[in-house]
Design an enzyme around this catalytic site. Structure first.
Site, PDB file in Angstrom:
ATOM      1  N   GLY A 503     -10.488  -8.333 -35.156  1.00  0.00           N
ATOM      2  CA  GLY A 503      -9.743  -8.072 -33.917  1.00  0.00           C
ATOM      3  C   GLY A 503      -8.923  -9.272 -33.544  1.00  0.00           C
ATOM      4  O   GLY A 503      -8.843 -10.247 -34.287  1.00  0.00           O
ATOM      5  N   GLY A 504      -8.332  -9.222 -32.386  1.00  0.00           N
ATOM      6  CA  GLY A 504      -7.501 -10.314 -31.912  1.00  0.00           C
ATOM      7  C   GLY A 504      -8.285 -11.597 -31.734  1.00  0.00           C
ATOM      8  O   GLY A 504      -7.767 -12.687 -31.925  1.00  0.00           O
ATOM      9  N   ASP A 619      -4.547  -1.663 -23.586  1.00  0.00           N
ATOM     10  CA  ASP A 619      -4.340  -1.721 -25.031  1.00  0.00           C
ATOM     11  C   ASP A 619      -4.851  -0.449 -25.696  1.00  0.00           C
ATOM     12  O   ASP A 619      -5.601  -0.498 -26.658  1.00  0.00           O
ATOM     13  CB  ASP A 619      -5.033  -2.961 -25.605  1.00  0.00           C
ATOM     14  CG  ASP A 619      -4.525  -3.279 -27.014  1.00  0.00           C
ATOM     15  OD1 ASP A 619      -3.460  -2.749 -27.396  1.00  0.00           O
ATOM     16  OD2 ASP A 619      -5.201  -4.035 -27.731  1.00  0.00           O
TER      17      ASP A 619
END
Ligand SMILES: *[C@@H]1O[C@H](CO)[C@@H](O)[C@H](O)[C@H]1NC(C)=O
Ligand SMILES: *[C@@H]1O[C@H](CO)[C@@H](O)[C@H](O)[C@H]1NC(C)=O
Ligand SMILES: *[C@@H]1O[C@H](CO)[C@@H](O)[C@H](O)[C@H]1NC(C)=O
Ligand SMILES: *[C@@H]1O[C@H](CO)[C@@H](O)[C@H](O)[C@H]1NC(C)=O
Ligand SMILES: *[C@@H]1O[C@H](CO)[C@@H](O)[C@H](O)[C@H]1NC(C)=O
Ligand SMILES: *[C@@H]1O[C@H](CO)[C@@H](O)[C@H](O)[C@H]1NC(C)=O
Ligand SMILES: *[C@@H]1O[C@H](CO)[C@@H](O)[C@H](O)[C@H]1NC(C)=O
Ligand SMILES: *[C@@H]1O[C@H](CO)[C@@H](O)[C@H](O)[C@H]1NC(C)=O
Ligand SMILES: *[C@@H]1O[C@H](CO)[C@@H](O)[C@H](O)[C@H]1NC(C)=O
Ligand SMILES: *[C@@H]1O[C@H](CO)[C@@H](O)[C@H](O)[C@H]1NC(C)=O
Length: 813
Positions: A503-504, A619
């Site tokens: 993930g980020g 998001d």
């Protein structure tokens, strides 16, 4: 000249021996001759013509005000058409008004029975009261104008009921400024519930919820006024007066149906409004009808909202922003009773209409709650604290006239089913239990214990600091902590083979606990130091949110620099692994896709509205929608999410995070986000699910451009009525054209350029579920900007807006 004359008159009158405040038997007041003045010249009684009419009335007005303000009218419903009127006390001792033009026609008279031989007189007092008294009978008041109110409520008047005589004290508006005849508006006390209502005809249209239920008698002082209310065997009524005896003040039901409280402003020499009602959107009685609350500050949102556990009675009417049909309970039959149900506490509420409520005195909140719980017919309660002992108001039928304030107010506890109820356990208790456990069973428990206490304290402190004012419903949930060694064992020391994704702000690993349960571990990357905020946000939110369409947080692990979130494991991974995969896309037929769409919509609706926190996900995209064994969709990844205060509609950030292509223009370009930016992302996602549009996958910028191009393509086909051509060929065998077309239309509605045009998630859920007519979508966002370059779209400094460009950081994910 006229003005001078009037002034002279005013100057002379107080000293003029001919001014009087009393008439006695056989004396009279003739129209055009003279008036009565109260002792201190506060009020005057005489003949007058209101507005532009030539009709004559006997009335009382302020003697010294330049603007003639009539506070009482004797013959309001029976005017005299010329100036031949005479007011006198007849030989029976009654006040009598008659016209002389055509013999003696009685126009108005009082109805008291007086002993004939006794001498009666009538006097105008400085309060504005006109009284009929009998001299020989201890000045006994036989009749008074304060018992026969017109449209004005003066200080020291009473509103309510004289229980002995059955006399009602209430206000009735004038018909118009020209005509004091009883109009259609009235303000009166409902004796059964001790509430005052404004009526239009016989319909209640405003409730004064301020005095009822309070223990009587009561006296409150507020803003230089004293209000009191009492209920005894003689009378039940309220009154008021100004603490400053010189203040000229009145309350009036005006001819357009407002209750106005006015004060004379000496400096400006005019009336000034102190307050009036009904004034605001939510003021009209039962604006949202039964079982729904009105929140006046929802500028974009429909102001009515069903209470938890209730749903609109007629969804179609409701969707048209018409609350008149109200809400009904979702639970049927006995499921609301003896079925582990509980209460959901709603803060900052008014006290709903108490007409159907029962009052229990001297009951604590817990006693009130238990009493309500035991009684199957009890639907809600409010516990009201007071020095003399709290009282308990419990409702047994539909709740009416519910209003949400932005601050202050009461806690309204609504009876709800098990799954909605507040968790009665407090985390404190649970923690203590867990601590006991640790002490008793774990030898090396001390370190662990300290770690846990610290972690708990840390979390609690952060949560408290950041969200103190925002969440009142749920206490910090009972979130289990996992030991690092447990997680290392479960994930085989984070072996690459178990890695689910990156993930980020870290990686996601699959794991299996020793009890056989599969878990997904989201591990914050140690080194970066980035993402701590996101981690905290996610913990905070996930402990408070529970919904079948949100992924479930099982616990967390915080040890040293390690920060991890433990989620339930979703064997089918994320939605994008299906719809964009050549091999797997055919596994999702139309029915499954439709169910997935509905699931996402419900999850998002819960975030926006039903959870009581207003949460913007920020998001939403295919890779953040996970699928469980049965292909139920669950929204995940709350690192970007933001909590909104209940009344806030839109916020702004300097840090635009999210995924291009799914971002609404106002967010991508100006950093403004709201529930409507989530709606936009939902629309993009919906169109993706229907079309199975394959993400190019090469580089992020191109991918985002693809999404936009795609949207434009859908729009163009839609306009040519060929929208079904975009439908994924894999689902063609299973799809229902009408339903699919409807979905495309909803998708297009969600991606409209202006956030105001986009529907709310509640509207989307309704549109997906019912056959209601849909509006026509306008052009989607970005269509007009299609000629701009990529760099413009992602908002490089200064390239877009002169005024609002202050995006300092853009994080692509
Ligand atoms: C009022 O007038 C009637 C007759 O005109 C008389 O009998 C009566 O005594 C008078 N009353 C008073 C109080 O003067
Ligand atoms: C009285 O008539 C005048 C002139 O026609 C008008 O301007 C005014 O509004 C009227 N007043 C009322 C109370 O109707
Ligand atoms: C006034 O009213 C009376 C009775 O109601 C009637 O006889 C008379 O003609 C009226 N006068 C005018 C000027 O309208
Ligand atoms: C007197 O009684 C009559 C008939 O009952 C009624 O219409 C009238 O309003 C009463 N007058 C007053 C001043 O109460
Ligand atoms: C009635 O009272 C007035 C004033 O109080 C007085 O002047 C008058 O003499 C009285 N009349 C009778 C008949 O008592
Ligand atoms: C007040 O209560 C009484 C007795 O319960 C009932 O007869 C009456 O209709 C009620 N009045 C209103 C206005 O609800
Ligand atoms: C009645 O009061 C309301 C509220 O102040 C005001 O807006 C309205 O103009 C008033 N109507 C009249 C006829 O004065
Ligand atoms: C709201 O709906 C009801 C019927 O349910 C209707 O009678 C009423 O006129 C509607 N109100 C508005 C403002 O449309
Ligand atoms: C209220 O209840 C408590 C105990 O339940 C009792 O001690 C107290 O006297 C009560 N107070 C009143 C005013 O009834
Ligand atoms: C409402 O409940 C909260 C939390 O339980 C409490 O702190 C607050 O004092 C209550 N407010 C009122 C008006 O009772």
């Amino acid at each position: 000249m006229l003005l001078q004359g009037t002034l002279l008159l005013f100057l002379l009158l107080p000293f003029c021996s001919s001014t009087r405040d009393t008439i006695t038997q056989n004396q009279s007041i003739k129209d055009g001759e003279y008036s009565l003045f109260s002792k201190e010249m506060k009020f005057e009684l005489g003949f007058f013509s209101p507005g532009n009419t030539t009709n004559r009335y006997v009335g009382i007005w302020y003697a010294k005000l330049p603007e003639k303000t009539v506070v009482w009218v004797a013959n309001r419903n029976n005017p005299i058409n010329d100036t031949s009127g005479i007011l006198t006390i007849d030989r029976y001792g009654n006040l009598l008004l008659y016209a002389h033009h055509n013999n003696e026609i009685p126009i108005w008279h009082t109805n008291v029975s007086v002993q004939l031989s006794k001498n009666s007189s009538a006097q105008l007092l400085d309060t504005g009261n006109f009284i009929l008294i009998q001299e020989e009978n201890n000045k006994n008041i036989l009749w008074q104008s304060f018992d026969h109110l017109t449209d004005t409520f003066l200080p020291h008047m009473k509103l309510g009921l004289n229980r002995r005589t059955g006399l009602n004290w209430y206000l009735t508006s004038w018909k118009s400024l020209d005509d004091p005849e009883s109009g259609e508006y009235s303000y009166r006390l409902d004796v059964n519930s001790s509430q005052f209502f404004l009526y239009r005809g016989s319909t209640r249209y405003w409730r004064n919820g301020d005095w009822p239920w309070k223990k009587v008698p009561f006296i409150v002082s507020f803003d230089m006024y004293t209000y009191s209310f009492w209920d005894n065997e003689d009378e039940i009524c309220g009154t008021y007066f100004s603490d400053d005896a010189n203040k000229i003040t009145r309350v009036v039901v005006n001819d357009s149906g407002s209750l106005q409280h006015l004060e004379w402003n000496v400096a400006d020499s005019q009336w000034k409004e102190v307050w009036s009602a009904p004034k605001y959107q939510c003021d009209p009685y039962g604006h949202c009808s039964a079982n729904s609350k009105c929140s006046p500050d929802n500028v974009n949102k429909f102001e009515c909202e069903c209470l938890p556990g209730y749903e609109p009675k007629s969804p179609t009417v409701w969707y048209q922003r018409n609350g008149s049909d109200g809400c009904k309970s979702k639970a049927v039959g006995s499921s609301h009773c003896g079925n582990r149900e509980g209460f959901l506490k709603m803060t900052n509420m008014n006290v709903p209409d108490t007409s159907g409520a029962r009052l229990g005195e001297n009951m604590s909140e817990t006693e009130c709650k238990n009493a309500c719980l035991r009684d199957c017919s009890c639907v809600a309660f409010v516990s009201i604290e007071a020095k003399e002992g709290s009282s308990c108001l419990a409702w047994h039928e539909d709740l009416m006239d519910i209003l949400e304030y932005t601050e202050s107010g009461y806690n309204l506890s609504v009876r709800v089913t098990d799954d909605l109820a507040e968790n009665p356990r407090t985390s404190k208790g649970v923690t203590r239990k867990r601590i006991m456990h640790a002490v008793i069973f774990s030898f090396a428990g001390l370190a662990l214990l300290l770690g846990m206490i610290f972690a708990y304290w840390w979390l609690k402190k952060k949560r408290k600091l950041r969200y103190e004012h925002e969440e009142t419903r749920t206490e910090p949930a009972d979130l289990p902590f996992y030991h690092l060694s447990t997680i290392i064992a479960a994930t085989d020391n984070f072996s690459p083979a178990n890695k689910l994704g990156e993930g980020g702000f870290g990686s996601v690993h699959m794991g299996r606990l020793s009890n056989g349960q599969n878990i997904a571990v989201k591990r914050l990357s140690k080194s970066s130091g980035q993402g701590v905020v996101e981690f905290e946000t996610e913990v905070m939110l996930m402990t408070k949110l529970q919904h079948r369409n949100l992924v479930k947080l099982l616990g967390c692990c915080i040890q040293g620099e390690e920060k991890m979130l433990i989620y339930e494991y979703m064997p089918n991974k994320s939605l994008d692994s299906f719809i964009f995969d050549q091999a797997k896309r055919s596994l999702l037929d139309w029915r499954k896709r439709f169910d997935i769409i509905i699931g996402i919509a419900r999850g998002l609706l819960y975030l926006h509205q039903d959870s009581r926190l207003r949460i913007i996900h920020r998001d939403l995209k295919a890779s953040n929608v996970l699928l469980d064994v049965e292909m139920n969709s669950k929204i995940s990844d709350f690192g970007m999410a933001r909590i909104f205060n209940g009344d806030k509609i839109q916020d702004k950030t300097n840090r635009v995070v999210g995924t291009f292509g799914y971002m609404s223009p106002e967010y991508a370009l100006f950093g403004k986000f709201s529930t409507k930016s989530d709606v936009f992302s939902f629309g993009v996602l919906l169109l993706e699910i229907v079309s199975g549009m394959k993400n190019n996958g090469c580089c992020p910028e191109n991918a985002s451009m693809n999404l936009i191009e795609h949207m434009i393509q859908v729009w163009n086909l839609w306009r040519e009525e060929r929208a079904l051509e975009i439908v994924d060929s894999c689902i063609k065998p299973s799809y229902i054209p009408d339903e699919t077309l409807r979905c495309i239309q909803i998708g297009l509605l969600c991606v409209q350029e202006r956030d105001k045009d986009r529907p709310t998630m509640s509207a989307v859920v309704l549109m997906l579920n019912c056959e209601i007519a849909l509006p026509s979508p306008k052009e989607p966002a970005y269509v007009l900007r299609r000629n701009y370059k990529d760099t413009d779209l992602i908002g490089t400094q200064g390239s877009y807006s002169e005024n609002e460009m202050n995006i300092t950081e853009i994080v692509a994910r």
